[in-house]
Write a protein that holds these residues in place. Structure first.
Motif, PDB file in Angstrom:
ATOM      1  N   PHE A  22       0.818  -1.200   0.401  1.00  0.00           N
ATOM      2  CA  PHE A  22      -0.041  -0.131  -0.019  1.00  0.00           C
ATOM      3  C   PHE A  22       0.687   1.330  -0.055  1.00  0.00           C
ATOM      4  CE2 PHE A  22      -4.721  -1.164   0.991  1.00  0.00           C
ATOM      5  CZ  PHE A  22      -4.285  -2.297   0.602  1.00  0.00           C
ATOM      6  N   SER A  23       1.833   1.205   0.905  1.00  0.00           N
ATOM      7  CA  SER A  23       2.881   2.218   0.757  1.00  0.00           C
ATOM      8  C   SER A  23       2.996   3.067  -0.583  1.00  0.00           C
ATOM      9  CB  SER A  23       3.835   1.895   1.610  1.00  0.00           C
ATOM     10  OG  SER A  23       4.437   2.100   2.961  1.00  0.00           O
ATOM     11  N   MET A  24       4.072   1.728  -2.087  1.00  0.00           N
ATOM     12  CA  MET A  24       4.481   1.179  -2.995  1.00  0.00           C
ATOM     13  C   MET A  24       3.058   2.051  -3.802  1.00  0.00           C
ATOM     14  SD  MET A  24       6.239  -1.731  -5.457  1.00  0.00           S
ATOM     15  CE  MET A  24       4.171  -2.062  -5.945  1.00  0.00           C
ATOM     16  N   VAL A  25       1.697   1.768  -3.576  1.00  0.00           N
ATOM     17  CA  VAL A  25       0.758   2.148  -4.122  1.00  0.00           C
ATOM     18  C   VAL A  25       1.151   3.475  -4.006  1.00  0.00           C
ATOM     19  CG1 VAL A  25      -1.800   1.819  -4.921  1.00  0.00           C
ATOM     20  CG2 VAL A  25      -0.473  -0.683  -4.430  1.00  0.00           C
ATOM     21  N   PHE A  26       0.305   3.851  -3.035  1.00  0.00           N
ATOM     22  CA  PHE A  26       0.365   5.599  -2.518  1.00  0.00           C
ATOM     23  C   PHE A  26       1.402   6.479  -3.252  1.00  0.00           C
ATOM     24  CE2 PHE A  26       1.176   9.023   0.079  1.00  0.00           C
ATOM     25  CZ  PHE A  26      -0.089   9.608   0.088  1.00  0.00           C
ATOM     26  N   VAL A  27       2.515   6.419  -3.483  1.00  0.00           N
ATOM     27  CA  VAL A  27       3.433   7.097  -3.776  1.00  0.00           C
ATOM     28  C   VAL A  27       2.966   6.813  -5.677  1.00  0.00           C
ATOM     29  CG1 VAL A  27       5.898   7.517  -4.330  1.00  0.00           C
ATOM     30  CG2 VAL A  27       4.880   6.537  -2.078  1.00  0.00           C
ATOM     31  N   SER A  32       1.362   9.440 -10.448  1.00  0.00           N
ATOM     32  CA  SER A  32       1.021   8.924 -12.049  1.00  0.00           C
ATOM     33  C   SER A  32      -0.478   9.541 -12.263  1.00  0.00           C
ATOM     34  CB  SER A  32       0.805   7.450 -12.397  1.00  0.00           C
ATOM     35  OG  SER A  32      -0.091   6.270 -11.140  1.00  0.00           O
ATOM     36  N   ASN A  33      -1.643   9.320 -10.816  1.00  0.00           N
ATOM     37  CA  ASN A  33      -2.677   9.917 -11.446  1.00  0.00           C
ATOM     38  C   ASN A  33      -2.972  11.016 -11.144  1.00  0.00           C
ATOM     39  OD1 ASN A  33      -4.821   6.948 -11.551  1.00  0.00           O
ATOM     40  ND2 ASN A  33      -3.891   6.933  -9.961  1.00  0.00           N
ATOM     41  N   CYS A  34      -1.889  11.724 -10.920  1.00  0.00           N
ATOM     42  CA  CYS A  34      -2.188  13.426 -10.911  1.00  0.00           C
ATOM     43  C   CYS A  34      -1.862  13.711 -11.980  1.00  0.00           C
ATOM     44  CB  CYS A  34      -1.135  14.141  -9.810  1.00  0.00           C
ATOM     45  SG  CYS A  34      -1.504  14.060  -7.738  1.00  0.00           S
ATOM     46  N   VAL A  35      -0.807  12.823 -12.747  1.00  0.00           N
ATOM     47  CA  VAL A  35       0.290  13.141 -14.383  1.00  0.00           C
ATOM     48  C   VAL A  35      -1.426  13.174 -15.147  1.00  0.00           C
ATOM     49  CG1 VAL A  35       0.838  12.770 -15.657  1.00  0.00           C
ATOM     50  CG2 VAL A  35       2.186  12.822 -12.774  1.00  0.00           C
ATOM     51  N   ALA A  36      -1.986  12.198 -14.844  1.00  0.00           N
ATOM     52  CA  ALA A  36      -3.427  11.970 -15.389  1.00  0.00           C
ATOM     53  C   ALA A  36      -4.434  13.065 -15.320  1.00  0.00           C
ATOM     54  CB  ALA A  36      -3.761  10.976 -15.273  1.00  0.00           C
ATOM     55  N   LEU A  37      -4.471  13.567 -14.294  1.00  0.00           N
ATOM     56  CA  LEU A  37      -5.669  14.321 -14.161  1.00  0.00           C
ATOM     57  C   LEU A  37      -5.058  15.661 -14.955  1.00  0.00           C
ATOM     58  CD1 LEU A  37      -8.232  14.340 -12.577  1.00  0.00           C
ATOM     59  CD2 LEU A  37      -7.498  15.215 -10.495  1.00  0.00           C
ATOM     60  N   TYR A  38      -3.943  16.056 -14.248  1.00  0.00           N
ATOM     61  CA  TYR A  38      -2.890  17.405 -14.671  1.00  0.00           C
ATOM     62  C   TYR A  38      -3.240  17.053 -16.300  1.00  0.00           C
ATOM     63  CZ  TYR A  38       0.214  20.599 -16.826  1.00  0.00           C
ATOM     64  OH  TYR A  38       0.320  21.766 -17.979  1.00  0.00           O
ATOM     65  N   CYS A 285      -4.271   1.109  -9.592  1.00  0.00           N
ATOM     66  CA  CYS A 285      -4.447   2.697  -9.431  1.00  0.00           C
ATOM     67  C   CYS A 285      -2.739   2.391  -9.996  1.00  0.00           C
ATOM     68  CB  CYS A 285      -4.071   3.088  -8.319  1.00  0.00           C
ATOM     69  SG  CYS A 285      -5.497   2.750  -6.814  1.00  0.00           S
ATOM     70  N   CYS A 286      -1.935   2.408  -9.900  1.00  0.00           N
ATOM     71  CA  CYS A 286      -0.574   2.352 -10.831  1.00  0.00           C
ATOM     72  C   CYS A 286      -0.420   1.703 -12.224  1.00  0.00           C
ATOM     73  CB  CYS A 286       0.562   1.171  -9.792  1.00  0.00           C
ATOM     74  SG  CYS A 286       0.827   2.049  -8.707  1.00  0.00           S
ATOM     75  N   ASP A 288      -3.393   1.172 -14.549  1.00  0.00           N
ATOM     76  CA  ASP A 288      -4.140   2.605 -15.226  1.00  0.00           C
ATOM     77  C   ASP A 288      -3.996   3.548 -16.012  1.00  0.00           C
ATOM     78  OD1 ASP A 288      -6.647   0.797 -14.020  1.00  0.00           O
ATOM     79  OD2 ASP A 288      -7.350   2.513 -12.789  1.00  0.00           O
ATOM     80  N   PRO A 289      -2.741   4.010 -15.696  1.00  0.00           N
ATOM     81  CA  PRO A 289      -2.344   5.043 -16.521  1.00  0.00           C
ATOM     82  C   PRO A 289      -1.444   4.245 -17.393  1.00  0.00           C
ATOM     83  CG  PRO A 289      -1.826   6.117 -14.067  1.00  0.00           C
ATOM     84  CD  PRO A 289      -2.778   4.007 -14.175  1.00  0.00           C
ATOM     85  N   ILE A 290      -1.155   3.334 -17.897  1.00  0.00           N
ATOM     86  CA  ILE A 290      -0.798   2.432 -19.232  1.00  0.00           C
ATOM     87  C   ILE A 290      -1.719   2.242 -19.685  1.00  0.00           C
ATOM     88  CG2 ILE A 290       0.226   0.310 -19.470  1.00  0.00           C
ATOM     89  CD1 ILE A 290       1.708   0.454 -17.085  1.00  0.00           C
ATOM     90  N   VAL A 291      -3.272   2.025 -19.422  1.00  0.00           N
ATOM     91  CA  VAL A 291      -4.190   2.169 -19.782  1.00  0.00           C
ATOM     92  C   VAL A 291      -4.734   3.222 -20.825  1.00  0.00           C
ATOM     93  CG1 VAL A 291      -6.710   1.657 -19.994  1.00  0.00           C
ATOM     94  CG2 VAL A 291      -5.312   0.119 -18.745  1.00  0.00           C
ATOM     95  N   TYR A 292      -4.332   4.212 -20.598  1.00  0.00           N
ATOM     96  CA  TYR A 292      -4.785   5.460 -20.542  1.00  0.00           C
ATOM     97  C   TYR A 292      -4.038   5.782 -21.744  1.00  0.00           C
ATOM     98  CZ  TYR A 292      -5.953   6.555 -15.760  1.00  0.00           C
ATOM     99  OH  TYR A 292      -7.060   6.624 -14.432  1.00  0.00           O
ATOM    100  N   TYR A 293      -2.396   5.279 -21.694  1.00  0.00           N
ATOM    101  CA  TYR A 293      -1.724   6.104 -22.938  1.00  0.00           C
ATOM    102  C   TYR A 293      -1.649   5.196 -23.976  1.00  0.00           C
ATOM    103  CZ  TYR A 293       2.944   6.502 -24.892  1.00  0.00           C
ATOM    104  OH  TYR A 293       3.772   6.875 -26.129  1.00  0.00           O
ATOM    105  N   PHE A 294      -1.860   3.922 -23.846  1.00  0.00           N
ATOM    106  CA  PHE A 294      -2.300   2.928 -24.880  1.00  0.00           C
ATOM    107  C   PHE A 294      -3.283   2.684 -25.720  1.00  0.00           C
ATOM    108  CE2 PHE A 294       1.656   0.715 -22.486  1.00  0.00           C
ATOM    109  CZ  PHE A 294       2.331   0.308 -23.959  1.00  0.00           C
ATOM    110  N   THR A 295      -4.777   3.043 -24.912  1.00  0.00           N
ATOM    111  CA  THR A 295      -5.682   3.433 -25.369  1.00  0.00           C
ATOM    112  C   THR A 295      -5.752   4.762 -25.899  1.00  0.00           C
ATOM    113  OG1 THR A 295      -6.076   1.652 -23.477  1.00  0.00           O
ATOM    114  CG2 THR A 295      -8.590   2.834 -24.734  1.00  0.00           C
ATOM    115  N   SER A 296      -5.696   5.692 -25.423  1.00  0.00           N
ATOM    116  CA  SER A 296      -6.133   7.107 -26.559  1.00  0.00           C
ATOM    117  C   SER A 296      -4.761   8.006 -26.331  1.00  0.00           C
ATOM    118  CB  SER A 296      -6.333   7.993 -25.067  1.00  0.00           C
ATOM    119  OG  SER A 296      -6.922   9.174 -25.560  1.00  0.00           O
ATOM    120  N   ASP A 297      -5.151   8.333 -28.129  1.00  0.00           N
ATOM    121  CA  ASP A 297      -4.366   8.823 -29.028  1.00  0.00           C
ATOM    122  C   ASP A 297      -4.297  10.885 -28.859  1.00  0.00           C
ATOM    123  OD1 ASP A 297      -3.537   7.009 -30.302  1.00  0.00           O
ATOM    124  OD2 ASP A 297      -6.140   7.297 -32.606  1.00  0.00           O
ATOM    125  N   SER A 298      -5.430  10.622 -28.281  1.00  0.00           N
ATOM    126  CA  SER A 298      -4.829  12.364 -27.444  1.00  0.00           C
ATOM    127  C   SER A 298      -4.097  12.291 -26.415  1.00  0.00           C
ATOM    128  CB  SER A 298      -6.765  12.771 -26.580  1.00  0.00           C
ATOM    129  OG  SER A 298      -7.755  12.129 -27.811  1.00  0.00           O
TER     130      SER A 298
END
Length: 344
Positions: A22-27, A32-38, A285-286, A288-298
């Motif tokens: 959980f410590s690793m997942v938290f960091v 990664s999700n803050c970057v994705a949200l940005y 949680c860690c 999911d951002p990989i899915v963002y990258y490979f799924t979305s051209d945007s």
């Protein structure tokens, strides 16, 4: 609680495992999700229905990540001092994140299925407005399935090895609670939150692969086809890796806790596998951002654009630096000449 007087139920290793994982997942999840949200909210100029699902998925991940420090403290101290309400919120957000992630990943899979298999007929369905409606329906569904788990007392008391009373969060429920209440919740969330989305994901991916093999689509750009295949592969691997082991183990764990299946080897195996598969599920949680990258051209275009912008800025500063240095040197030399002339 002892499942059987003849079976050992020692699983204290889970607290160390949970604390580290959980410590690793938290960091990683927070960054990664803050970057994705940005990227979703600021960097992307135009959002489509796919990025709408991804934005909600990132919000779901962050809500869960923010509760992890409390859980990490609990796993380290083995005592929950934050009260029953915060325990309920923590447990609710855990289930909301897990099954929200499953639903939003399924939405992405269905959206890709419609775009490839029915590209023309699905144009009226694949709109931002409909995507927002679907997201609201997903949030209502996961909250409906998650909140009932916190209706009863979520914290319980127990004595540690030294006889000191400690408070637990969502652990050590009696057999009656599992038989009359928790087992029904497990059945609901497994059918609605796991098996139906699993069938949809596999079916949509199979239909997309079948469509890409048709002669009509053989003339399609080879690069784009490889891209779609890579998307499907990454999507299914992450979905199956994160969620299938935990949800299968959860069913077995429920059978064990309701005394439906009592066997010492079974109890030992389930109590060992449950913490491990739970940690794997939390790691989504860690991933999911990989899915963002490979799924979305945007997303890919946005990252490449930012990278190229930074590269141009660096190159510009590097080319400007010699020019500025030369200009500065000439000015210094000129001033020295003038100073020298004034002294003559």
């Amino acid at each position: 609680m002892m499942v059987s007087s003849n079976c050992s139920t020692e699983d204290s290793f889970k607290y160390i495992l949970y604390g580290c994982m959980f410590s690793m997942v938290f960091v990683l999840g927070l960054i990664s999700n803050c970057v994705a949200l940005y990227i979703f909210t600021i960097s992307l100029k135009v959002r489509n229905e796919t990025t709408t699902y991804m934005l909600n998925l990132a919000i779901s991940d962050l809500l869960f990540v923010f509760t992890l420090p409390f859980r990490i403290y609990y796993f380290a101290i083995r005592n929950w001092p934050f009260g029953d309400l915060l325990c309920k919120i923590s447990v609710t957000l855990f289930h909301t994140n897990m099954y929200g992630s499953i639903f939003f990943l399924t939405c992405i899979s269905v959206d890709r299925f419609l775009a490839i298999v029915y590209p023309f007929r699905s144009k009226t369905l694949r709109t931002k407005r409909n995507a927002n409606i679907v997201c609201v329906a997903v949030w209502i569904t996961v909250l409906t399935g998650s909140v009932p788990a916190s209706f009863f007392q979520s914290t319980n008391s127990r004595n540690d090895t030294r006889g000191k009373e400690q408070s637990t969060c969502f652990e050590n429920f009696p057999e009656d609670t599992w038989k009359t209440y928790l087992s029904r919740i497990v059945i609901f969330i497994e059918i609605v939150g796991f098996f139906i989305p699993l069938i949809l994901n596999v079916t949509c991916s199979t239909m997309v692969l079948r469509t890409l093999k048709k002669p009509v689509t053989l003339s399609r750009n080879k690069i784009s086809k490889n891209k779609v295949l890579r998307m499907i592969f990454v999507h299914l691997v992450i979905f199956c890796f994160c969620f299938v082991p935990y949800n299968i183990t959860l069913i077995l764990y429920s059978l064990m806790r309701t005394q439906t299946w009592i066997n010492c080897s079974f109890v030992t195996a389930v109590r060992t596998m449950y913490p491990i598969t739970l940690c794997i599920a939390v790691s989504n949680c860690c991933f999911d951002p990989i899915v963002y990258y490979f799924t979305s051209d945007s997303i890919q275009n946005s990252i490449k654009k930012n990278r190229s912008t930074r590269t141009r800025e660096v190159r510009f500063s590097e080319t400007q630096a010699p020019e500025n240095f030369i200009q500065h040197s000439l000015q210094t030399l000129k001033s020295k000449i003038f100073d020298h002339e004034s002294t003559i």
